[in-house]
Design a protein around this motif. Structure first.
Motif, PDB file in Angstrom:
ATOM      1  N   HIS A 244       0.808  -1.214   0.000  1.00 35.87           N
ATOM      2  CA  HIS A 244       0.000   0.000   0.000  1.00 35.87           C
ATOM      3  C   HIS A 244       0.852   1.280   0.000  1.00 35.87           C
ATOM      4  O   HIS A 244       0.623   2.166  -0.824  1.00 35.87           O
ATOM      5  CB  HIS A 244      -0.941  -0.004   1.217  1.00 35.87           C
ATOM      6  N   VAL A 245       1.818   1.364   0.903  1.00 32.52           N
ATOM      7  CA  VAL A 245       2.585   2.603   1.036  1.00 32.52           C
ATOM      8  C   VAL A 245       3.469   2.849  -0.187  1.00 32.52           C
ATOM      9  O   VAL A 245       3.422   3.922  -0.805  1.00 32.52           O
ATOM     10  CB  VAL A 245       3.432   2.584   2.326  1.00 32.52           C
ATOM     11  N   LEU A 246       4.270   1.855  -0.547  1.00 31.07           N
ATOM     12  CA  LEU A 246       5.153   2.028  -1.703  1.00 31.07           C
ATOM     13  C   LEU A 246       4.368   2.233  -2.988  1.00 31.07           C
ATOM     14  O   LEU A 246       4.752   3.031  -3.842  1.00 31.07           O
ATOM     15  CB  LEU A 246       6.067   0.808  -1.845  1.00 31.07           C
ATOM     16  N   ARG A 247       3.274   1.525  -3.128  1.00 32.26           N
ATOM     17  CA  ARG A 247       2.460   1.641  -4.346  1.00 32.26           C
ATOM     18  C   ARG A 247       1.899   3.047  -4.501  1.00 32.26           C
ATOM     19  O   ARG A 247       1.861   3.586  -5.607  1.00 32.26           O
ATOM     20  CB  ARG A 247       1.325   0.613  -4.292  1.00 32.26           C
ATOM     21  N   ASN A 248       1.452   3.635  -3.413  1.00 28.07           N
ATOM     22  CA  ASN A 248       0.872   4.976  -3.481  1.00 28.07           C
ATOM     23  C   ASN A 248       1.930   6.072  -3.471  1.00 28.07           C
ATOM     24  O   ASN A 248       1.596   7.235  -3.740  1.00 28.07           O
ATOM     25  CB  ASN A 248      -0.090   5.183  -2.294  1.00 28.07           C
ATOM     26  N   SER A 249       3.167   5.738  -3.144  1.00 36.68           N
ATOM     27  CA  SER A 249       4.229   6.747  -3.098  1.00 36.68           C
ATOM     28  C   SER A 249       5.092   6.761  -4.352  1.00 36.68           C
ATOM     29  O   SER A 249       5.858   7.707  -4.563  1.00 36.68           O
ATOM     30  CB  SER A 249       5.143   6.481  -1.893  1.00 36.68           C
ATOM     31  N   ALA A 250       4.985   5.735  -5.176  1.00 35.45           N
ATOM     32  CA  ALA A 250       5.926   5.571  -6.287  1.00 35.45           C
ATOM     33  C   ALA A 250       5.650   6.500  -7.457  1.00 35.45           C
ATOM     34  O   ALA A 250       6.571   6.865  -8.187  1.00 35.45           O
ATOM     35  CB  ALA A 250       5.907   4.121  -6.770  1.00 35.45           C
ATOM     36  N   LEU A 251       4.382   6.905  -7.648  1.00 37.23           N
ATOM     37  CA  LEU A 251       4.047   7.684  -8.843  1.00 37.23           C
ATOM     38  C   LEU A 251       4.776   9.020  -8.922  1.00 37.23           C
ATOM     39  O   LEU A 251       5.344   9.350  -9.972  1.00 37.23           O
ATOM     40  CB  LEU A 251       2.527   7.884  -8.920  1.00 37.23           C
ATOM     41  N   PRO A 252       4.779   9.839  -7.854  1.00 34.93           N
ATOM     42  CA  PRO A 252       5.532  11.101  -7.957  1.00 34.93           C
ATOM     43  C   PRO A 252       7.020  10.890  -8.219  1.00 34.93           C
ATOM     44  O   PRO A 252       7.638  11.655  -8.970  1.00 34.93           O
ATOM     45  CB  PRO A 252       5.297  11.756  -6.584  1.00 34.93           C
ATOM     46  N   THR A 253       7.594   9.845  -7.636  1.00 33.59           N
ATOM     47  CA  THR A 253       9.007   9.548  -7.881  1.00 33.59           C
ATOM     48  C   THR A 253       9.224   9.080  -9.308  1.00 33.59           C
ATOM     49  O   THR A 253      10.247   9.407  -9.928  1.00 33.59           O
ATOM     50  CB  THR A 253       9.493   8.472  -6.898  1.00 33.59           C
ATOM     51  N   LEU A 254       8.276   8.318  -9.844  1.00 33.33           N
ATOM     52  CA  LEU A 254       8.356   7.899 -11.238  1.00 33.33           C
ATOM     53  C   LEU A 254       8.325   9.108 -12.169  1.00 33.33           C
ATOM     54  O   LEU A 254       9.099   9.190 -13.142  1.00 33.33           O
ATOM     55  CB  LEU A 254       7.193   6.955 -11.568  1.00 33.33           C
ATOM     56  N   MET A 255       7.457  10.075 -11.881  1.00 34.71           N
ATOM     57  CA  MET A 255       7.403  11.291 -12.674  1.00 34.71           C
ATOM     58  C   MET A 255       8.712  12.073 -12.563  1.00 34.71           C
ATOM     59  O   MET A 255       9.201  12.634 -13.553  1.00 34.71           O
ATOM     60  CB  MET A 255       6.231  12.160 -12.211  1.00 34.71           C
ATOM     61  N   LEU A 256       9.291  12.111 -11.371  1.00 30.51           N
ATOM     62  CA  LEU A 256      10.565  12.806 -11.177  1.00 30.51           C
ATOM     63  C   LEU A 256      11.671  12.142 -11.988  1.00 30.51           C
ATOM     64  O   LEU A 256      12.507  12.829 -12.593  1.00 30.51           O
ATOM     65  CB  LEU A 256      10.932  12.819  -9.692  1.00 30.51           C
ATOM     66  N   LEU A 257      11.674  10.815 -12.025  1.00 29.57           N
ATOM     67  CA  LEU A 257      12.673  10.099 -12.820  1.00 29.57           C
ATOM     68  C   LEU A 257      12.498  10.415 -14.298  1.00 29.57           C
ATOM     69  O   LEU A 257      13.484  10.572 -15.033  1.00 29.57           O
ATOM     70  CB  LEU A 257      12.555   8.595 -12.586  1.00 29.57           C
ATOM     71  N   GLY A 258      11.250  10.530 -14.749  1.00 31.68           N
ATOM     72  CA  GLY A 258      11.011  10.898 -16.140  1.00 31.68           C
ATOM     73  C   GLY A 258      11.494  12.297 -16.464  1.00 31.68           C
ATOM     74  O   GLY A 258      12.049  12.540 -17.545  1.00 31.68           O
ATOM     75  N   VAL A 259      11.314  13.220 -15.524  1.00 29.49           N
ATOM     76  CA  VAL A 259      11.796  14.583 -15.733  1.00 29.49           C
ATOM     77  C   VAL A 259      13.324  14.620 -15.767  1.00 29.49           C
ATOM     78  O   VAL A 259      13.932  15.369 -16.540  1.00 29.49           O
ATOM     79  CB  VAL A 259      11.258  15.509 -14.620  1.00 29.49           C
ATOM     80  N   SER A 311       9.971  10.625 -21.643  1.00 29.27           N
ATOM     81  CA  SER A 311       9.131  11.476 -20.789  1.00 29.27           C
ATOM     82  C   SER A 311       7.656  11.279 -21.101  1.00 29.27           C
ATOM     83  O   SER A 311       6.812  11.234 -20.191  1.00 29.27           O
ATOM     84  CB  SER A 311       9.519  12.942 -20.973  1.00 29.27           C
ATOM     85  N   LEU A 312       7.326  11.153 -22.392  1.00 27.35           N
ATOM     86  CA  LEU A 312       5.938  10.922 -22.783  1.00 27.35           C
ATOM     87  C   LEU A 312       5.440   9.571 -22.269  1.00 27.35           C
ATOM     88  O   LEU A 312       4.324   9.465 -21.758  1.00 27.35           O
ATOM     89  CB  LEU A 312       5.818  10.990 -24.307  1.00 27.35           C
ATOM     90  N   LEU A 313       6.270   8.524 -22.395  1.00 32.07           N
ATOM     91  CA  LEU A 313       5.876   7.203 -21.911  1.00 32.07           C
ATOM     92  C   LEU A 313       5.690   7.191 -20.398  1.00 32.07           C
ATOM     93  O   LEU A 313       4.749   6.557 -19.884  1.00 32.07           O
ATOM     94  CB  LEU A 313       6.933   6.168 -22.322  1.00 32.07           C
ATOM     95  N   VAL A 314       6.577   7.891 -19.674  1.00 30.39           N
ATOM     96  CA  VAL A 314       6.440   7.968 -18.222  1.00 30.39           C
ATOM     97  C   VAL A 314       5.149   8.700 -17.840  1.00 30.39           C
ATOM     98  O   VAL A 314       4.424   8.289 -16.920  1.00 30.39           O
ATOM     99  CB  VAL A 314       7.666   8.671 -17.606  1.00 30.39           C
ATOM    100  N   GLU A 315       4.843   9.759 -18.569  1.00 31.10           N
ATOM    101  CA  GLU A 315       3.614  10.509 -18.292  1.00 31.10           C
ATOM    102  C   GLU A 315       2.381   9.656 -18.556  1.00 31.10           C
ATOM    103  O   GLU A 315       1.424   9.663 -17.766  1.00 31.10           O
ATOM    104  CB  GLU A 315       3.587  11.771 -19.164  1.00 31.10           C
ATOM    105  N   ILE A 316       2.397   8.911 -19.649  1.00 31.31           N
ATOM    106  CA  ILE A 316       1.268   8.020 -19.960  1.00 31.31           C
ATOM    107  C   ILE A 316       1.150   6.915 -18.916  1.00 31.31           C
ATOM    108  O   ILE A 316       0.041   6.587 -18.460  1.00 31.31           O
ATOM    109  CB  ILE A 316       1.451   7.424 -21.370  1.00 31.31           C
TER     110      ILE A 316
END
Length: 329
Positions: A244-259, A311-316
């Motif tokens: 639960h915690v990691l799953r809900n916390s990973a998206l902003p970090t994934l977006m940061l990695l894409g940036v 970046s586009l793939l990460v955003e999608i």
């Protein structure tokens, strides 16, 4: 039986998703076109004459004029740009190398596998280490481990990546002899082994920002109401943390990695030069010193297109994983 209102809502949601995807694709195409234009004109603003560099300092004006004609540099700038765009769209190439005469596409294709493998290894290492450090820090808030991990980004963010690479070579290669000093080994095992230290060096530049972002998101999720409810229901702590915690916390970090993917690719090109790896980075620095502008243009364009696509793939991917973003763009 599904109600008409639900059908209309589903259709509206699909239209919104399609319109967002179309807008994202248009933005990516516009960015690529802007990069193409900028690369073409910026290369020609840089002082120096490619013909003189090819023929030598004591070349005659007639020889220089003939070389300009061969390279198409005697044409008006707008006509050079049209030829550049036409060649790029018809063959995916930016012309032949001024130094070797080989197609830019061929030169980049020969070096790309090593660079792509290095980038992939650096991403995996950065994600794994960031997950471990952020998890330890978030689960030990305000304790010694948390303070030590929070100090780590503050110290490492100011270190130049080439300097970190030199330190790793001196410590892990020269003194401890754990890794080769440079180059690429033969076979898959030799290649992975020789690229491990360069990959760690590249990942070193991304880990601090990923750790800070993931730690902050995990602390926010750990203090949320649904986690309190799960704990009250006596759900095991490991299940709460990893499911639960990691799953809900990973998206902003994934977006940061894409940036940050552009910084990752740029750092990889520098690290290749430090470790003597014959990838796109070494080809770029050699082409810059020789003023081989077709090759420079090709590398810049391929790297820029890669950054835009990733970046586009990460955003999608982030929009697909996070239901809260549906219909908001």
């Amino acid at each position: 039986m599904m109600m008409p209102g639900k059908l209309q809502g589903s259709a509206a949601g699909n239209r919104t998703s399609y319109s967002w995807l179309t807008a994202a694709l248009i933005r990516a195409a516009v960015v690529i076109l802007c990069v193409m234009t900028a690369v073409f004109f910026l290369i020609r603003i840089v002082p120096g004459d490619p013909a003189k560099m090819i023929l030598g300092e004591y070349s005659t004006p007639e020889a220089i004029a003939a070389m300009h004609h061969t390279l198409g540099l005697d044409l008006p700038l707008w006509e050079q740009f049209i030829r550049f765009v036409k060649l790029l769209f018809t063959s995916g190439d930016t012309g032949n190398s001024i130094v070797s005469g080989t197609s830019t596409r061929v030169l980049i294709a020969e070096r790309a596998p090593v660079t792509m493998l290095l980038i992939g290894m650096a991403c995996v290492i950065a994600i794994v280490i960031a997950l471990l450090l952020a998890t330890v820090a978030a689960t030990n808030k305000d304790k010694l481990a948390d303070h030590l991990i929070r100090i780590f980004p503050a110290i490492t963010l100011g270190m130049p990546i080439f300097w970190v690479g030199i330190l790793f070579i001196m410590l892990l290669s020269v003194r401890l002899r754990w890794f080769p000093v440079g180059g690429v080994g033969e076979g898959w095992s030799g290649m992975l082994y020789s690229l491990t230290l360069p990959a760690v060096t590249v990942a070193f530049s991304q880990i601090p920002t990923l750790v800070r972002s993931l730690r902050a998101q995990m602390l926010e999720v750990l203090e949320s109401d649904f986690v309190v409810t799960l704990r009250a229901a006596r759900i095991p702590g490991r299940v709460i943390l990893f499911k639960h915690v990691l799953r809900n916390s990973a998206l902003p970090t994934l977006m940061l990695l894409g940036v940050n993917i552009s910084y990752l690719i740029g750092g990889t090109l520098v690290v290749e030069q430090v470790f003597g790896i014959k990838g796109i980075g070494s080809l770029l620095f050699t082409s810059i010193s020789n003023r081989d502008f077709p090759v420079i243009q090709g590398i810049a364009l391929y790297c820029a297109v890669s950054v835009v696509i990733i970046s586009l793939l990460v955003e999608i991917l982030a929009k697909w994983l996070d239901p809260r973003t549906k219909g908001t763009r």
